[in-house]
Design an enzyme around this catalytic site. Structure first.
Site, PDB file in Angstrom:
ATOM      1  N   THR A 197       0.780  -1.211   0.000  1.00 43.88           N
ATOM      2  CA  THR A 197       0.000   0.000   0.000  1.00 43.88           C
ATOM      3  C   THR A 197       0.821   1.275   0.000  1.00 43.88           C
ATOM      4  O   THR A 197       1.790   1.379   0.745  1.00 43.88           O
ATOM      5  CB  THR A 197      -0.801   0.008   1.329  1.00 43.88           C
ATOM      6  OG1 THR A 197      -1.348  -1.259   1.502  1.00 43.88           O
ATOM      7  CG2 THR A 197      -1.849   1.082   1.361  1.00 43.88           C
ATOM      8  N   GLY A 227      -8.827  -5.518   2.541  1.00 38.21           N
ATOM      9  CA  GLY A 227      -7.892  -5.289   3.641  1.00 38.21           C
ATOM     10  C   GLY A 227      -8.274  -4.045   4.407  1.00 38.21           C
ATOM     11  O   GLY A 227      -9.444  -3.626   4.420  1.00 38.21           O
TER      12      GLY A 227
HETATM   13  N1  GLY Z   1      -2.503  -2.951   3.707  1.00 34.51           N
HETATM   14  C1  GLY Z   1      -3.036  -3.407   2.505  1.00 34.51           C
HETATM   15  C2  GLY Z   1      -3.777  -4.635   2.582  1.00 34.51           C
HETATM   16  O1  GLY Z   1      -3.608  -5.430   3.494  1.00 34.51           O
HETATM   17  O2  GLY Z   1      -4.591  -4.875   1.716  1.00 34.51           O
END
Ligand code: GLY
Length: 337
Positions: A197, A227
């Site tokens: 991300t 997520g």
């Molecule tokens: N932090 C991004 C995800 O787990 O989708």
């Protein structure tokens, strides 16, 4: 910190926060409450932008073009996120992102501004800029979040640019993976190479804070998985009384502690941005017996323009941009791989 000193610090923090909160011209107070408040921010803050990982450097460049001209933090974080979403070499965000178990690249994003307006999109396939769809939802609908087929329909109705995913290299990698995997996705090793991300936070010259995050999520995830990134309070949270925070890493772990909201609330209680990120990381660690692949990091900004970050494992960094500097900062961490 014991409860007593936490409360004491908290009280000081609240007082400090209210002193430094950006002033709005004509804002109602004891003297002016009979007058209507004008929502004009006073331009007297030094802009600053932070974004997760090294891809944040290029994102900050795009955001800085907005901030340097006196633009809003909302436009800056959107511009930064769009830069990363368009980068075909990036395997965790946008067009170059990794697919789910069945080969579909599904994108998640959210955005939030200084008035607590927020928009989010999840499980969106074939659209170039999920961050802009999230902003469009925020500004043009009564909703916060659209996902899946509904989100795609919305994006197409509003003529958002379409893309074909996965791109050929990613499709090839997925086919290889598929050959090797019989069962569902195992917990991945999460690092900059295979995941993550981009989260962005900006303060503009009027002190207004906004944030954004955008991702293709966990590579080879189960179809339908979301997520933390599209979830306001988990992947991103902004409260102009206090500051903002964004998260990166294993989304499931971040959701469990409402990560970004937790960081902001800790700052409200007097923690510095780095202390708040550290305490959120410690809380996350306390909630997990199995630390395999549990990389997760937070970055945060407060209303004074102070920033900080912290991660579970070493290797997490964030890009910082101010009028004076442009650099990648290694975040402090709890433990080494
Ligand atoms: N932090 C991004 C995800 O787990 O989708």
């Amino acid at each position: 910190m014991d409860r007593r000193s936490f409360v004491k610090k908290g009280a000081l923090g609240i007082a400090a926060a209210s002193l430094v909160r950006p002033l709005m011209a004509g804002e109602a107070n004891a003297e002016t409450q009979h007058k209507p408040a004008e929502k004009t921010f006073v331009a007297r803050f030094k802009p600053i932008m932070i974004s997760t990982w090294s891809h944040g450097l290029e994102a900050n460049k795009a955001g800085w073009e907005v901030l340097a001209k006196g633009g809003t933090s909302l436009d800056a974080v959107e511009a930064g996120a769009r830069q990363t979403e368009a980068d075909v070499s990036n395997r965790s965000v946008g067009i170059g992102g990794m697919p789910d178990k069945e080969g579909h690249v599904t994108l998640d994003a959210c955005i939030m501004d200084w008035e607590s307006n927020c928009g989010s999109v999840g499980y969106l396939e074939g659209i170039a800029h999920p961050i802009s769809v999230a902003r469009h939802i925020m500004e043009n609908t009564p909703h916060v979040m659209l996902v899946g087929a509904g989100a795609k329909k919305y994006a197409m109705q509003h003529k958002f640019e379409r893309i074909k995913t996965p791109i050929p290299e990613v499709k090839m990698a997925w086919k290889e993976w598929k050959k090797e995997q019989e069962a569902i996705a195992k917990k991945p090793v999460i690092n900059h190479e295979n995941h993550d991300t981009i989260g962005l936070l900006a303060m503009d010259s009027s002190g207004r804070i906004s944030g954004a995050c955008t991702t293709s999520g966990w590579a080879y995830k189960l179809p339908g998985r979301l997520g933390d990134s599209p979830i306001i309070g988990a992947g991103l949270f902004v409260d102009q009384e206090v500051g903002g925070a964004v998260a990166t890493g294993l989304g499931e772990s971040i959701i469990k502690i409402a990560g970004s909201h937790t960081v902001v609330e800790l700052m409200r209680n007097g923690f510095t941005p780095e202390e708040a990120c550290k305490e959120a990381v410690n809380r996350l660690i306390r909630k997990h017996k199995d630390m395999t692949g549990l990389q997760c990091g937070f970055i945060a900004i407060n209303t004074e323009g102070k920033v900080g970050g912290y991660s579970v494992f070493n290797g997490f960094n964030y890009a910082l941009r101010t009028e004076q500097e442009e650099q990648l900062v290694d975040a402090p961490f709890d433990r080494s791989w």
